[in-house]
Design an enzyme around this catalytic site. Structure first.
Site, PDB file in Angstrom:
ATOM      1  N   HIS A 170     -15.101  28.737  41.632  1.00  0.00           N
ATOM      2  CA  HIS A 170     -14.699  27.390  42.052  1.00  0.00           C
ATOM      3  C   HIS A 170     -14.858  26.398  40.911  1.00  0.00           C
ATOM      4  O   HIS A 170     -13.957  25.598  40.632  1.00  0.00           O
ATOM      5  CB  HIS A 170     -15.536  26.930  43.249  1.00  0.00           C
ATOM      6  CG  HIS A 170     -15.319  27.751  44.481  1.00  0.00           C
ATOM      7  ND1 HIS A 170     -16.046  27.551  45.638  1.00  0.00           N
ATOM      8  CD2 HIS A 170     -14.463  28.758  44.756  1.00  0.00           C
ATOM      9  CE1 HIS A 170     -15.645  28.400  46.560  1.00  0.00           C
ATOM     10  NE2 HIS A 170     -14.690  29.156  46.045  1.00  0.00           N
TER      11      HIS A 170
ATOM     12  N   SER B 259      -9.590  30.829  46.217  1.00  0.00           N
ATOM     13  CA  SER B 259     -10.253  29.538  46.137  1.00  0.00           C
ATOM     14  C   SER B 259     -10.437  29.038  44.704  1.00  0.00           C
ATOM     15  O   SER B 259     -10.444  27.834  44.470  1.00  0.00           O
ATOM     16  CB  SER B 259     -11.606  29.587  46.852  1.00  0.00           C
ATOM     17  OG  SER B 259     -12.375  30.674  46.386  1.00  0.00           O
TER      18      SER B 259
END
Length: 279
Positions: free
Chosen positions: A256, A204
């Site tokens: 992230h 991610s």
């Protein structure tokens, strides 16, 4: 297979299929929602010729050469309309390049090993460098991105990786996607480790780097033909914020954020270079 276009009139689409068949280029027609149909080119090596002829066909669909081709093909094919659905593998490959597919297969393979009772051993071999001497085990700066801990985790990440990474690789090449991936994996992993330690994994951070890259590149260098739709940008930013405020799920929020920022900086850099070259 490459998807060429979606049309509202099957008979019009068949005329183009028949004409291209007369030039020994195979195109298949597939049904879409709302009564529409899509045209798929079977052999990618004919894409340039097919795209050029398609543009002419859309401007002059009543050209006599298309009608003549339909009569000619009708005499040799008992059923001119075919609706053979493309396989899932064909659809995946049409969107992705070799690096996109390789990373997907490696992630899936590692996930399978984890489910077969080797989760602890796999994590020990691939996690971000956390102990003395591991910082020189260079694969660890990137291999943590290949670890996933649930079906939802890997499905979410690989779907976005296929969608965004595939676009970048198809347009800018495998080397560019590899560059973004390695930089984003190293930086997002370092950020997450600095904040919470090495107990994390997943693609991610790289996915958010791809979001940031496409966002800035589409904004600053639209001539490259890459963009991130605004609704998707909004969704990913909202998900990023929710990750910081929700107390229920263990999410690598710093990875992230660092991934997004690193991707934006890379996109800004490449957009600047492209603009100078363009001018």
């Amino acid at each position: 297979m490459i998807k060429l276009i979606t049309l509202a009139h099957p008979r019009m689409a068949q005329a183009f299929i028949d004409y291209m068949a007369s030039r020994h280029i195979e195109i298949q027609m597939q049904p879409e929602e709302g009564g529409q149909v899509s045209l798929w080119l079977i052999d990618e090596q004919h894409q340039i010729e097919t795209d050029s002829e398609l543009q002419h066909f859309l401007r002059y669909p009543q050209d006599s050469k298309y009608q003549a081709a339909s009569w000619q093909v009708a005499n040799t094919q008992p059923t001119p309309f075919t609706y053979q659905a493309p396989s899932l593998l064909s659809l995946v490959k049409a969107k992705a390049g070799p690096i996109t597919l390789l990373v997907m297969m490696v992630c899936i393979g590692i996930f399978v090993l984890q489910q077969l009772g080797l989760a602890r051993q796999v994590f020990a071999a691939l996690h971000f460098p956390a102990f003395a001497g591991q910082q020189w085990q260079l694969w660890r700066w990137f291999s943590h991105a290949l670890l996933h801990f649930s079906v939802m985790h890997i499905a979410f990440n690989l779907l976005w990786w296929w969608q965004l990474g595939g676009d970048i690789e198809k347009r800018l090449g495998s080397l560019k996607l590899t560059q973004i991936t390695l930089i984003a994996a190293a930086l997002s992993g370092a950020g997450q480790y600095w904040v919470e330690g090495a107990n994390f994994g997943g693609l991610s951070g790289v996915v958010y780097a791809l979001v940031g890259y496409l966002w800035l590149l589409g904004w600053r260098a639209p001539q490259l033909g890459l963009e991130m739709p605004k609704p998707l940008i909004g969704f990913m930013l909202i998900w990023l914020v929710l990750g910081f405020v929700q107390p229920f799920m263990a999410i690598a929020n710093t990875a992230h954020l660092v991934g997004l920022v690193s991707g934006m900086l890379l996109g800004l850099h490449d957009a600047s270079r492209s603009s100078k070259a363009f001018h």
